[in-house]
Design an enzyme around this catalytic site. Structure first.
Site, PDB file in Angstrom:
ATOM      1  N   ASP A 275       2.861  -2.376   1.186  1.00  0.00           N
ATOM      2  CA  ASP A 275       2.281  -2.065   2.505  1.00  0.00           C
ATOM      3  C   ASP A 275       3.078  -1.029   3.284  1.00  0.00           C
ATOM      4  O   ASP A 275       2.625  -0.567   4.330  1.00  0.00           O
ATOM      5  CB  ASP A 275       2.204  -3.361   3.328  1.00  0.00           C
ATOM      6  CG  ASP A 275       1.211  -4.339   2.717  1.00  0.00           C
ATOM      7  OD1 ASP A 275       1.565  -5.504   2.498  1.00  0.00           O
ATOM      8  OD2 ASP A 275       0.081  -3.907   2.424  1.00  0.00           O
TER       9      ASP A 275
ATOM     10  N   HIS B 190       9.695  -9.142  -0.178  1.00  0.00           N
ATOM     11  CA  HIS B 190       8.603  -9.674  -1.012  1.00  0.00           C
ATOM     12  C   HIS B 190       9.050 -10.981  -1.643  1.00  0.00           C
ATOM     13  O   HIS B 190      10.196 -11.143  -2.008  1.00  0.00           O
ATOM     14  CB  HIS B 190       8.256  -8.663  -2.126  1.00  0.00           C
ATOM     15  CG  HIS B 190       6.922  -8.920  -2.730  1.00  0.00           C
ATOM     16  ND1 HIS B 190       6.729  -9.844  -3.721  1.00  0.00           N
ATOM     17  CD2 HIS B 190       5.706  -8.397  -2.444  1.00  0.00           C
ATOM     18  CE1 HIS B 190       5.451  -9.867  -4.052  1.00  0.00           C
ATOM     19  NE2 HIS B 190       4.804  -9.001  -3.288  1.00  0.00           N
TER      20      HIS B 190
HETATM   21  C1  SDX Z   1       1.974  -8.522   0.535  1.00  0.00           C
HETATM   22  O1  SDX Z   1       2.727 -12.213  -2.648  1.00  0.00           O
HETATM   23  C2  SDX Z   1       2.277 -11.053  -2.879  1.00  0.00           C
HETATM   24  O2  SDX Z   1       2.208 -10.580  -4.000  1.00  0.00           O
HETATM   25  C3  SDX Z   1       1.775 -10.297  -1.652  1.00  0.00           C
HETATM   26  C4  SDX Z   1       1.356  -8.867  -1.892  1.00  0.00           C
HETATM   27  C5  SDX Z   1       0.097  -8.772  -2.732  1.00  0.00           C
HETATM   28  O3  SDX Z   1      -0.107  -7.737  -3.389  1.00  0.00           O
HETATM   29  O4  SDX Z   1      -0.717  -9.707  -2.678  1.00  0.00           O
HETATM   30  O5  SDX Z   1       2.393  -8.157  -2.538  1.00  0.00           O
HETATM   31  C6  SDX Z   1       1.033  -8.150  -0.571  1.00  0.00           C
HETATM   32  O6  SDX Z   1       1.672  -9.410   1.276  1.00  0.00           O
HETATM   33  C7  SDX Z   1       3.282  -7.797   0.659  1.00  0.00           C
HETATM   34  C8  SDX Z   1       4.199  -8.373   1.790  1.00  0.00           C
HETATM   35  C9  SDX Z   1       3.731  -7.784   3.127  1.00  0.00           C
HETATM   36  N1  SDX Z   1       4.403  -8.459   4.263  1.00  0.00           N
HETATM   37  C10 SDX Z   1       5.335  -7.815   5.011  1.00  0.00           C
HETATM   38  O7  SDX Z   1       5.730  -6.677   4.774  1.00  0.00           O
HETATM   39  C11 SDX Z   1       5.845  -8.608   6.200  1.00  0.00           C
HETATM   40  C12 SDX Z   1       7.357  -8.517   6.276  1.00  0.00           C
HETATM   41  N2  SDX Z   1       7.940  -9.234   5.124  1.00  0.00           N
HETATM   42  C13 SDX Z   1       8.311 -10.597   5.314  1.00  0.00           C
HETATM   43  O8  SDX Z   1       7.700 -11.313   6.309  1.00  0.00           O
HETATM   44  C14 SDX Z   1       8.710 -11.340   4.041  1.00  0.00           C
HETATM   45  O9  SDX Z   1       9.562 -10.522   3.337  1.00  0.00           O
HETATM   46  C15 SDX Z   1       7.591 -11.839   3.116  1.00  0.00           C
HETATM   47  C16 SDX Z   1       6.565 -12.612   3.859  1.00  0.00           C
HETATM   48  C17 SDX Z   1       6.949 -10.693   2.428  1.00  0.00           C
HETATM   49  C18 SDX Z   1       8.260 -12.730   2.065  1.00  0.00           C
HETATM   50  O10 SDX Z   1       8.730 -13.842   2.730  1.00  0.00           O
HETATM   51  P1  SDX Z   1       9.570 -14.990   1.968  1.00  0.00           P
HETATM   52  O11 SDX Z   1       9.597 -14.759   0.502  1.00  0.00           O
HETATM   53  O12 SDX Z   1       9.084 -16.300   2.487  1.00  0.00           O
HETATM   54  O13 SDX Z   1      11.051 -14.706   2.448  1.00  0.00           O
HETATM   55  P2  SDX Z   1      11.682 -15.273   3.783  1.00  0.00           P
HETATM   56  O14 SDX Z   1      10.733 -15.058   4.936  1.00  0.00           O
HETATM   57  O15 SDX Z   1      12.185 -16.646   3.517  1.00  0.00           O
HETATM   58  O16 SDX Z   1      12.916 -14.255   3.973  1.00  0.00           O
HETATM   59  C19 SDX Z   1      14.135 -14.438   3.242  1.00  0.00           C
HETATM   60  C20 SDX Z   1      15.225 -13.847   4.142  1.00  0.00           C
HETATM   61  C21 SDX Z   1      15.217 -14.449   5.548  1.00  0.00           C
HETATM   62  O17 SDX Z   1      16.512 -14.304   6.063  1.00  0.00           O
HETATM   63  P3  SDX Z   1      17.534 -15.600   5.991  1.00  0.00           P
HETATM   64  O18 SDX Z   1      16.790 -16.761   6.644  1.00  0.00           O
HETATM   65  O19 SDX Z   1      17.777 -15.808   4.506  1.00  0.00           O
HETATM   66  O20 SDX Z   1      18.733 -15.150   6.756  1.00  0.00           O
HETATM   67  O21 SDX Z   1      14.979 -12.431   4.321  1.00  0.00           O
HETATM   68  C22 SDX Z   1      14.683 -12.177   5.696  1.00  0.00           C
HETATM   69  C23 SDX Z   1      14.316 -13.503   6.331  1.00  0.00           C
HETATM   70  O22 SDX Z   1      14.612 -13.500   7.721  1.00  0.00           O
HETATM   71  N3  SDX Z   1      13.569 -11.250   5.717  1.00  0.00           N
HETATM   72  C24 SDX Z   1      13.441 -10.217   6.557  1.00  0.00           C
HETATM   73  C25 SDX Z   1      12.272  -9.559   6.173  1.00  0.00           C
HETATM   74  N4  SDX Z   1      11.703 -10.202   5.140  1.00  0.00           N
HETATM   75  C26 SDX Z   1      12.515 -11.250   4.866  1.00  0.00           C
HETATM   76  N5  SDX Z   1      14.237  -9.806   7.581  1.00  0.00           N
HETATM   77  C27 SDX Z   1      13.799  -8.685   8.253  1.00  0.00           C
HETATM   78  N6  SDX Z   1      12.679  -7.974   7.912  1.00  0.00           N
HETATM   79  C28 SDX Z   1      11.892  -8.416   6.897  1.00  0.00           C
HETATM   80  N7  SDX Z   1      10.773  -7.736   6.575  1.00  0.00           N
END
Ligand code: SDX
Length: 393
Positions: A329, A272
């Site tokens: 989720d 998140h």
């Molecule tokens: C919602 O914003 C809100 O409040 C949203 C929400 C709401 O109520 O409105 O809470 C609802 O959208 C919840 C999130 C649902 N999405 C997912 O579950 C999809 C999977 N999660 C990710 O795609 C990610 O964690 C996000 C999109 C939720 C957050 O992305 P960020 O903050 O841009 O973080 P990032 O993509 O830059 O990740 C940081 C690191 C990266 O690794 P490095 O480049 O540092 O090595 O963490 C890793 C990412 O690769 N990473 C994951 C991961 N999520 C982040 N690696 C594997 N699996 C994951 N799920």
């Protein structure tokens, strides 16, 4: 470039607005609507009462709540001509595409909503109409997907029971809706009702900042929510859990894939932007999962996979270093499925819950007379150059 532009892709370090609606503390896992803790609202309130709280800023008195309920009930019907939209869509359309189109189309039936300088009464009516008609639109999308007859709203039922009756009802007269389902649906809708400046809410605010009408702004928010990185994750989680189950349930293999930078697979429902500890909503939903499935007598193997996956990830250095925890989720789809909803309806249910939050945030932006949203950029394209005639290219 005039002046000094700070580049902040994804607005990770940008505060877009001052807001009095929702408070998040990502480190401590705190979520409050208008100062009330989500844990209290989820266990003591109803979705209609939380909608009132988010939109008008205070918990309603008994009279205020009754008046609000009765006013909403008077606007649950949608114009019969809207059925023509349903007939025009292919039968296998994704429900989120339908929802965004139908909510945007509402402005065609309520032209008074188009007035950028609407009176308070006109704006209030548009709010009520949207809150009242969303359950009808959502249930008709579901019924059309099954090729089943549409069930009309029963205005003698409360908001959530009426919604479930339109979804699961088989004939015009009312179907007995299990109180366990009503309670679970209220809790899920409350947990999704607002979440400060997330992607879809920021979309609603920026579209509304051009003085576009509420229906158009919410329609844009629905489109933003559809993405699998946002609200679409609840559908993606179940599809992922099914895939892992059908692949033999080897969670370690899928955790390794999620960590592999060359593998596009992500653990859906994990991570998140704000919560760098647990998502308080995920904790509540995980607990509700066991209760609801037990009360409904359902044994869903993907729940065990989800718990195994959560446990493996929470003990894995990759996820610990990046502070990746289950988000709202991760477990919600398991309850939606237990209630009888198909996977492609999950994000539509997220939108139904988020509607009062979007409305509250849109009204706050308008009340605060915020300027039109128009960020700048850092230009990295071609320097000035002269046109070359076609004959010379
Ligand atoms: C919602 O914003 C809100 O409040 C949203 C929400 C709401 O109520 O409105 O809470 C609802 O959208 C919840 C999130 C649902 N999405 C997912 O579950 C999809 C999977 N999660 C990710 O795609 C990610 O964690 C996000 C999109 C939720 C957050 O992305 P960020 O903050 O841009 O973080 P990032 O993509 O830059 O990740 C940081 C690191 C990266 O690794 P490095 O480049 O540092 O090595 O963490 C890793 C990412 O690769 N990473 C994951 C991961 N999520 C982040 N690696 C594997 N699996 C994951 N799920």
């Amino acid at each position: 470039q005039t002046g000094y532009i700070t580049l902040d892709p994804g607005f990770k370090n940008t505060g877009a607005a001052k807001s009095a609606i929702t408070f998040l503390d990502g480190e401590k896992g705190i979520l409050r609507y208008r100062g009330y803790a989500i844990e209290e609202l989820a266990s003591k309130s109803t979705f209609v009462e939380v909608a009132y709280l988010l939109i008008y800023g205070e918990l309603p008195t008994g009279n205020e709540l009754e008046t609000f309920r009765m006013t909403v009930r008077r606007h649950t019907l949608i114009h019969e001509d809207m059925k023509k939209f349903f007939d025009g869509f292919p039968s296998k359309s994704h429900p989120m595409g339908l929802l965004s189109a139908l909510v945007g189309a509402l402005s065609a039936f309520y032209p008074e909503s188009l007035n950028a300088h609407a009176t308070e009464e006109e704006e209030d009516l548009t709010v009520i109409q949207l809150l009242a008609k969303m359950p009808t639109i959502v249930s008709w999308i579901y019924k059309k997907s099954l090729g089943h007859p549409l069930i009309y709203p029963s205005n003698d039922l409360d908001y959530v029971t009426n919604f479930l009756n339109m979804i699961f009802g088989q004939r015009t007269e009312q179907t007995e809706i299990d109180p366990v389902m009503v309670s679970a649906m209220n809790t899920l809708l409350i947990l999704h009702a607002d979440h400060e400046q997330n992607c879809s809410t920021s979309t609603v605010r920026i579209v509304g900042s051009s003085q576009a009408n509420l229906f158009a702004s919410i329609s844009a928010g629905i489109s933003a929510l559809w993405g699998p990185l946002h609200g679409g994750a609840n559908q993606a989680v179940i599809e992922m859990l099914e895939k892992i189950k059908n692949d033999g349930g080897d969670c370690d293999k899928w955790i390794a894939k999620a960590k592999d930078k060359n593998d596009p697979f992500r653990l859906m429902g994990f991570g998140h932007r704000v919560y760098k500890n647990f998502d308080p909503r995920a904790k509540i939903i995980k607990k509700a999962c066991d209760e609801v499935l037990e009360k409904l007598g359902i044994n869903d193997p993907v729940l065990e996979i989800a718990k195994k996956l959560e446990n493996a990830a929470l003990n894995d250095p990759y996820f610990i270093e990046r502070k990746l925890y289950p988000n709202v989720d991760f477990y919600s789809g398991i309850i939606y499925r237990a209630l009888g909803f198909p996977t492609d309806m999950f994000t539509v249910l997220f939108a139904l819950g988020r509607l009062p939050g979007w409305i509250a945030q849109w009204r706050e932006m308008r009340t605060n007379k915020e300027p039109i949203g128009r960020p700048r950029q850092v230009y990295v394209g071609a320097p000035e150059r002269n046109y070359v005639d076609l004959a010379k290219r």
